[in-house]
Scaffold this active site. Structure first.
Site, PDB file in Angstrom:
ATOM      1  CB  CYS A   1       5.254  -8.483  16.306  1.00 41.50           C
ATOM      2  SG  CYS A   1       4.105  -7.147  16.553  1.00 41.50           S
TER       3      CYS A   1
ATOM      4  CG  HIS B   1      -0.281  -0.262   2.514  1.00 39.89           C
ATOM      5  ND1 HIS B   1       0.519   0.682   3.115  1.00 39.89           N
ATOM      6  CD2 HIS B   1      -0.251  -1.352   3.321  1.00 39.89           C
ATOM      7  CE1 HIS B   1       0.981   0.201   4.247  1.00 39.89           C
ATOM      8  NE2 HIS B   1       0.553  -1.037   4.396  1.00 39.89           N
TER       9      HIS B   1
ATOM     10  CE  LYS C   1     -14.089  -0.628  -5.092  1.00 41.72           C
ATOM     11  NZ  LYS C   1     -13.824   0.154  -6.281  1.00 41.72           N
TER      12      LYS C   1
ATOM     13  CG  HIS D   1      -0.333  -6.794  15.271  1.00 39.54           C
ATOM     14  ND1 HIS D   1       1.014  -6.962  15.499  1.00 39.54           N
ATOM     15  CD2 HIS D   1      -0.475  -6.674  13.946  1.00 39.54           C
ATOM     16  CE1 HIS D   1       1.651  -6.958  14.344  1.00 39.54           C
ATOM     17  NE2 HIS D   1       0.776  -6.776  13.391  1.00 39.54           N
TER      18      HIS D   1
ATOM     19  CB  CYS E   1       2.879 -10.148  19.081  1.00 37.27           C
ATOM     20  SG  CYS E   1       1.760  -9.745  17.709  1.00 37.27           S
TER      21      CYS E   1
ATOM     22  CG  HIS F   1       4.426  -1.799   1.426  1.00 39.52           C
ATOM     23  ND1 HIS F   1       3.111  -1.791   1.820  1.00 39.52           N
ATOM     24  CD2 HIS F   1       5.036  -2.765   2.145  1.00 39.52           C
ATOM     25  CE1 HIS F   1       2.928  -2.727   2.745  1.00 39.52           C
ATOM     26  NE2 HIS F   1       4.085  -3.331   2.969  1.00 39.52           N
TER      27      HIS F   1
ATOM     28  CE  LYS G   1     -12.575  11.847   4.460  1.00 38.18           C
ATOM     29  NZ  LYS G   1     -11.504  12.861   4.573  1.00 38.18           N
TER      30      LYS G   1
ATOM     31  CB  CYS H   1       0.468  -7.044  20.133  1.00 33.51           C
ATOM     32  SG  CYS H   1       1.502  -6.234  18.901  1.00 33.51           S
TER      33      CYS H   1
HETATM   34 ZN   LIG Z   1       2.023  -7.572  17.211  1.00 30.29          ZN
END
Ligand SMILES: [Zn+2]
Length: 511
Positions: free
Chosen positions: A142, A31, A316, A163, A139, A34, A313, A160
């Site tokens: 991770c 995305h 979708k 997360h 985790c 990256h 924005k 975590c």
């Molecule tokens: Zn994590």
């Protein structure tokens, strides 16, 4: 441990620019996050090709480990099938953004697996790896243990911090890398400066070492838990931990243990580009692993901050993930998407962006300032001079501005500041637009000096923008009849004449 220094004379890296991105974990498509790192690295790679360096650009995918093992299980395919598919997806996205990598490395590549096995064996033989018991909160996403103070507590249970899900309590016998013995080495190399850029990140790592010290790190996982990876050569009940596996891609890519000649050539000029979230791994841990293997640290570790995209924005997409395809669609192709990434890029601090901000960069700079000038000058040259514009001298104001811009651009690129480089070029183009309005070449019979001066300006601006907007640069140079060459070695006012083929419309405005 001070073995690295003996190599320094050999790894000169003169005229060589080896650039890497982190290898990405392909559990999902890439995305904006990256793309931010990868487009920036690509701009540097293209810039160094432009100025005549021998460039090698490496990116790829980090394909082993528990998370991918589990994702593949969920999808009902083998991990290898899954990563084969995802490596293809990454390549498609990088094609969408015109990323000009020289090798797409995968940690499942046979040459890389050989490097990992040999590197871990060398560290073991040096006594830098030992076996011990470990227990703690872990985790899965991770793939890392969290100690007290590092994790969050939700309803009395450790969570975590990244997360936001419960940690698992794990006890396992594992192998450790003796990171702790590299403390003096790290303090020395980080306080000397010159490698980590900007320097604030070196100070951040030093601060962390001061506060927490250096603890040995687990370098393997029990095979019964994580089987998707490379087995330890002396104990096949264990799998090499992904962090170690992944970091070594940088030496594999340069030819480590397969082509020593090539490795020495490229390693001396290696520039890693990373986001600040993986700073610790790429300094404390990576520099120590290199030192342990008697390889010098990288020439530069370029660290960037993040784009905070709450305000964006597009398409979708939900949450704060911006899809690359939406970016490319909104900005009418790879050039537009690359431009806005390079325009907002920031090494030092997180930047918050919105559609309004990005659209205004695109519309007012790329479309109105650059695109319109190219179109306007092209049309005038065809109409007034039949498309042939001879050199009758260069207007002194523009000449001075071009020279200053080249200097400012070079300074910015030396500091990896793509927004400053772009701003310098846009200033030049704004001045050229003002020159058109002031001299009104459309009212003249034969505005030769005016149009030649404008074409020289467009040529230099296009060359300087070419690492950022390569497609527009290619199209403009063909349409207006010049070549893209090293701007520092091209003679200003040196082109005898311009033969205009067309007056291109380079960019479409966002309404
Ligand atoms: Zn994590």
């Amino acid at each position: 441990m001070d073995g690295g220094s003996v190599y320094l004379g050999v790894f000169s890296g003169m005229g060589v620019f080896y650039i890497t991105t982190p290898i990405y974990y392909p559990n999902a498509p890439p995305h904006l996050g990256h793309a931010y790192t990868t487009v920036f690295a690509d701009v540097l790679a293209r810039y160094h090709r432009l100025i005549g360096d021998e460039v090698f650009f490496l990116t790829g995918t980090d394909e082993h480990g528990l998370k991918l093992q589990r994702v593949a299980e969920r999808e009902g395919v083998s991990p290898k099938e899954f990563v084969d598919r995802m490596a293809g997806v990454y390549r498609e996205y990088w094609a969408m953004l015109d990323i000009s990598y020289d090798r797409f490395i995968r940690t499942t590549d046979p040459d890389h697996e050989r490097v990992v096995v040999e590197a871990v064996r060398r560290l073991y033989e040096k006594g830098l790896i030992y076996k011990a018991k470990y227990s703690g909160w872990y985790c899965v996403d991770c793939e890392k243990f969290y100690s007290e103070g590092e994790y969050e507590v939700v309803g009395g249970k450790p969570y975590c911090p990244i997360h936001r899900k419960p940690l698992e309590f794990l006890e396992e016998e594992t192998y450790y890398f003796r990171l702790s013995v590299f403390e003096d080495f790290l303090r020395r190399i980080l306080s000397e400066g010159g490698i980590v850029y900007p320097d604030q990140y070196a100070r951040e790592v030093l601060g962390k070492i001061d506060k927490e010290g250096l603890r040995d790190v687990s370098i393997a996982r029990p095979r019964e838990r994580v089987w998707w990876g490379i087995p330890l050569p002396w104990d096949r009940d264990y799998t090499v931990y992904v962090w170690f596996d992944a970091l070594l891609n940088y030496v594999t890519g340069a030819g480590y243990l397969s082509d020593e000649e090539r490795f020495k050539k490229y390693w001396g000029g290696v520039h890693h580009v990373i986001g600040k979230d993986i700073l610790w791994f790429h300094t404390a841990i990576w520099f120590s692993v290199l030192e342990a293997l008697e390889i010098p640290p990288p020439k530069k570790l370029i660290v960037h901050a993040f784009v905070i995209n709450r305000g964006l924005k597009m398409g979708k997409s939900a949450g704060n993930i911006v899809r690359i395809e939406d970016l490319v669609e909104r900005y009418h192709g790879s050039d537009g998407a690359r431009y806005i990434i390079a325009r907002i890029f920031n090494l030092y601090r997180d930047v918050e962006v919105s559609n309004e901000l990005l659209d205004s960069f695109y519309n007012s700079e790329l479309v109105d300032t650059y695109g319109n000038l190219v179109r306007r000058v092209g049309v005038l040259a065809k109409k007034k001079l039949n498309g042939i514009v001879e050199n009758r001298g260069l207007e002194s104001g523009l000449e001075k501005k071009i020279t200053e811009t080249i200097e400012a651009y070079r300074e910015a690129m030396d500091k990896y500041e793509t927004p400053q480089a772009i701003t310098a070029v846009m200033d030049l183009l704004r001045e050229a637009n003002a020159y058109v309005n002031k001299t009104r070449p459309w009212e003249k019979q034969e505005p030769i000096e005016e149009l030649y001066s404008l074409l020289e300006t467009i040529k230099y601006a296009t060359i300087m923008l070419s690492p950022i907007t390569p497609r527009a640069a290619g199209r403009t140079s063909q349409a207006l009849g010049f070549t893209i060459t090293n701007p520092y070695e091209t003679r200003l006012g040196g082109q005898e004449k311009y033969i205009i083929r067309e007056a291109p419309i380079l960019f479409k405005k966002i309404k």
